[in-house]
Scaffold this motif. Structure first.
Motif, short mmCIF file in Angstrom:
data_model
loop_
_atom_site.label_atom_id
_atom_site.label_comp_id
_atom_site.label_asym_id
_atom_site.label_seq_id
_atom_site.Cartn_x
_atom_site.Cartn_y
_atom_site.Cartn_z
N TRP A 32 -2.30 13.32 6.84
CA TRP A 32 -3.50 12.83 6.18
C TRP A 32 -3.45 11.31 5.98
O TRP A 32 -4.44 10.60 6.24
CB TRP A 32 -3.71 13.53 4.84
N GLY A 33 -2.33 10.78 5.53
CA GLY A 33 -2.23 9.34 5.32
C GLY A 33 -2.48 8.55 6.59
O GLY A 33 -3.22 7.56 6.59
N CYS A 34 -1.89 9.01 7.69
CA CYS A 34 -2.10 8.31 8.96
C CYS A 34 -3.53 8.48 9.45
O CYS A 34 -4.11 7.57 10.06
CB CYS A 34 -1.10 8.80 10.01
N PHE A 35 -4.12 9.66 9.19
CA PHE A 35 -5.53 9.85 9.54
C PHE A 35 -6.41 8.85 8.79
O PHE A 35 -7.32 8.23 9.37
CB PHE A 35 -5.99 11.27 9.22
N VAL A 36 -6.17 8.68 7.48
CA VAL A 36 -6.99 7.75 6.70
C VAL A 36 -6.85 6.33 7.24
O VAL A 36 -7.84 5.59 7.32
CB VAL A 36 -6.62 7.83 5.21
N CYS A 37 -5.64 5.94 7.63
CA CYS A 37 -5.46 4.62 8.24
C CYS A 37 -6.30 4.48 9.51
O CYS A 37 -6.98 3.46 9.71
CB CYS A 37 -3.98 4.38 8.57
N MET A 38 -6.26 5.51 10.37
CA MET A 38 -7.08 5.47 11.59
C MET A 38 -8.56 5.37 11.24
O MET A 38 -9.30 4.57 11.83
CB MET A 38 -6.85 6.72 12.44
N PHE A 86 0.85 -1.18 0.00
CA PHE A 86 0.00 0.00 0.00
C PHE A 86 0.88 1.23 0.00
O PHE A 86 2.06 1.17 0.32
CB PHE A 86 -0.95 -0.01 1.20
N ASP A 87 0.27 2.37 -0.35
CA ASP A 87 0.99 3.63 -0.41
C ASP A 87 0.27 4.61 0.50
O ASP A 87 -0.88 5.00 0.24
CB ASP A 87 1.01 4.15 -1.84
N LEU A 88 0.93 5.03 1.58
CA LEU A 88 0.32 5.92 2.56
C LEU A 88 -0.07 7.27 1.95
O LEU A 88 -0.96 7.96 2.46
CB LEU A 88 1.29 6.14 3.73
N ALA A 89 0.57 7.64 0.85
CA ALA A 89 0.27 8.91 0.20
C ALA A 89 -0.95 8.85 -0.70
O ALA A 89 -1.38 9.88 -1.24
CB ALA A 89 1.48 9.37 -0.62
N ASP A 90 -1.55 7.67 -0.87
CA ASP A 90 -2.66 7.46 -1.79
C ASP A 90 -3.87 6.97 -0.99
O ASP A 90 -3.90 5.83 -0.53
CB ASP A 90 -2.24 6.44 -2.84
N GLU A 91 -4.87 7.84 -0.82
CA GLU A 91 -6.04 7.48 0.00
C GLU A 91 -6.73 6.22 -0.52
O GLU A 91 -7.13 5.36 0.27
CB GLU A 91 -7.03 8.64 0.04
N ALA A 92 -6.85 6.09 -1.82
CA ALA A 92 -7.50 4.91 -2.38
C ALA A 92 -6.72 3.63 -2.06
O ALA A 92 -7.30 2.57 -1.80
CB ALA A 92 -7.65 5.06 -3.89
N GLY A 146 5.52 6.17 7.44
CA GLY A 146 5.67 7.62 7.33
C GLY A 146 6.97 7.95 6.62
O GLY A 146 7.75 7.05 6.26
N ILE A 147 7.20 9.23 6.39
CA ILE A 147 8.44 9.68 5.77
C ILE A 147 9.13 10.68 6.70
O ILE A 147 8.49 11.30 7.55
CB ILE A 147 8.19 10.33 4.39
N MET A 176 5.11 16.25 3.31
CA MET A 176 5.26 15.73 4.66
C MET A 176 3.90 15.63 5.35
O MET A 176 3.57 14.61 5.97
CB MET A 176 6.19 16.62 5.47
N GLN A 177 3.10 16.67 5.22
CA GLN A 177 1.80 16.66 5.89
C GLN A 177 0.82 15.70 5.20
O GLN A 177 0.01 15.04 5.87
CB GLN A 177 1.20 18.07 5.95
N GLU A 178 0.91 15.62 3.88
CA GLU A 178 0.03 14.73 3.13
C GLU A 178 0.24 13.28 3.55
O GLU A 178 -0.72 12.52 3.73
CB GLU A 178 0.26 14.89 1.63
N VAL A 179 1.49 12.90 3.71
CA VAL A 179 1.80 11.51 4.06
C VAL A 179 1.64 11.26 5.56
O VAL A 179 0.89 10.38 5.98
CB VAL A 179 3.23 11.15 3.60
N ASN A 180 2.34 12.04 6.38
CA ASN A 180 2.41 11.75 7.81
C ASN A 180 1.16 12.15 8.59
O ASN A 180 0.91 11.60 9.66
CB ASN A 180 3.62 12.46 8.42
#
Length: 263
Positions: free
Chosen positions: A124-130, A70-76, A100-101, A118-122
């Motif tokens: 938003w990406g982590c938020f989507v995982c949660m 999976f790619d943390l930077a890609d919501e889908a 994260g990066i 940085m914010q998009e991955v660390n």
């Protein structure tokens, strides 16, 4: 001698645990320890080959584990990850939000694009995982555990050239508290752990970062225990939070830095 009570407190038998960024480092250490505790592991990583190696290592020891890319930077991509976990195991009991990066950019030359990445991955990406994990935990009705892997840099500046990274981890800790408040009625406990220096200190190729790590965390005497942590030493407190031993802890940030933050 290990007692039956202690085994029960830290057992993850029957639990499905998704560990992101588990192809190396802290995530790999967590996956190994969770497998020993009896969990079924989903080794999720952008580097599928690395994830497959970890899963194969665990299966060779008769532990249940699969690898998913999976790619943390890609919501889908994040959503697909949790859809696949649900199809395979019908549940998600534990999320260790570790991916994260962490490139280092001098403050006076930090660009808008670098900040946003940085914010998009660390963040938003982590938020989507949660969000995706919690949705499935709620549907399952059995509660769950979410452990976010933050950094000592979120609370105390430790390394030069990490203003964007530190801001992203501070945001993650704030999200931890908000999510803990939102999900408490569902029995979903949400916490952050804040590692300090963890071996290897700079595992990524130098080309990924603009500068090498310097700063208070690297200064002699600042880590009171005199050394960087092994990944397994960070994994131990994460296991506690994921197990019955951490059943009354939520909305907390737990620092694992060998005493750096009080030095």
């Amino acid at each position: 001698m290990v007692t039956t009570l202690s085994l029960e407190l830290f057992s993850l038998a029957g639990k499905v645990a998704v560990v992101t960024g588990a192809g190396a480092g802290i995530g790999k250490g967590v996956a190994r320890l969770f497998a020993k505790a009896g969990a079924t592991l989903v080794i999720a990583d952008r580097d599928l080959a690395a994830a497959e190696l970890v899963a194969a290592e665990l299966r060779a020891k008769d532990r249940a584990a699969i690898a998913l890319c999976f790619d943390l930077a890609d919501e889908a991509s994040v959503t697909r990850l949790f859809d696949e976990v649900e199809r395979s195991f019908h549940t998600v009991d534990i999320l260790v939000n570790n991916a994260g990066i962490y490139p280092k950019f001098p403050l006076d030359s930090l660009t808008h694009a670098q900040w946003l990445e940085m914010q998009e991955v660390n963040v938003w990406g982590c938020f989507v995982c949660m969000r995706e994990a919690a949705r499935r935990m709620r549907t399952g009705g059995k509660g769950g555990r979410i452990i976010n892997i933050s950094s000592v840099g979120a609370a105390r500046t430790a390394v030069h050239h990490q203003v964007a990274y530190n801001a992203s981890k501070a945001a993650l800790d704030s999200m931890t508290m908000s999510a803990a408040l939102e999900y408490a009625p569902d029995g979903i406990l949400v916490n952050s752990v804040l590692p300090g220096a963890v071996k290897p200190l700079d595992p990524r190729p130098k080309a990924y970062s603009h500068v090498s790590p310097t700063g208070p965390l690297m200064a002699p005497g600042r880590i009171l225990l005199g050394r960087a942590a092994d990944a397994a030493e960070v994994a131990g407190p994460i296991l506690m939070l994921a197990s019955a031993a951490g059943g009354y802890i939520t909305g907390q940030t737990i620092t694992i830095d060998g005493g750096f933050s009080i030095s």
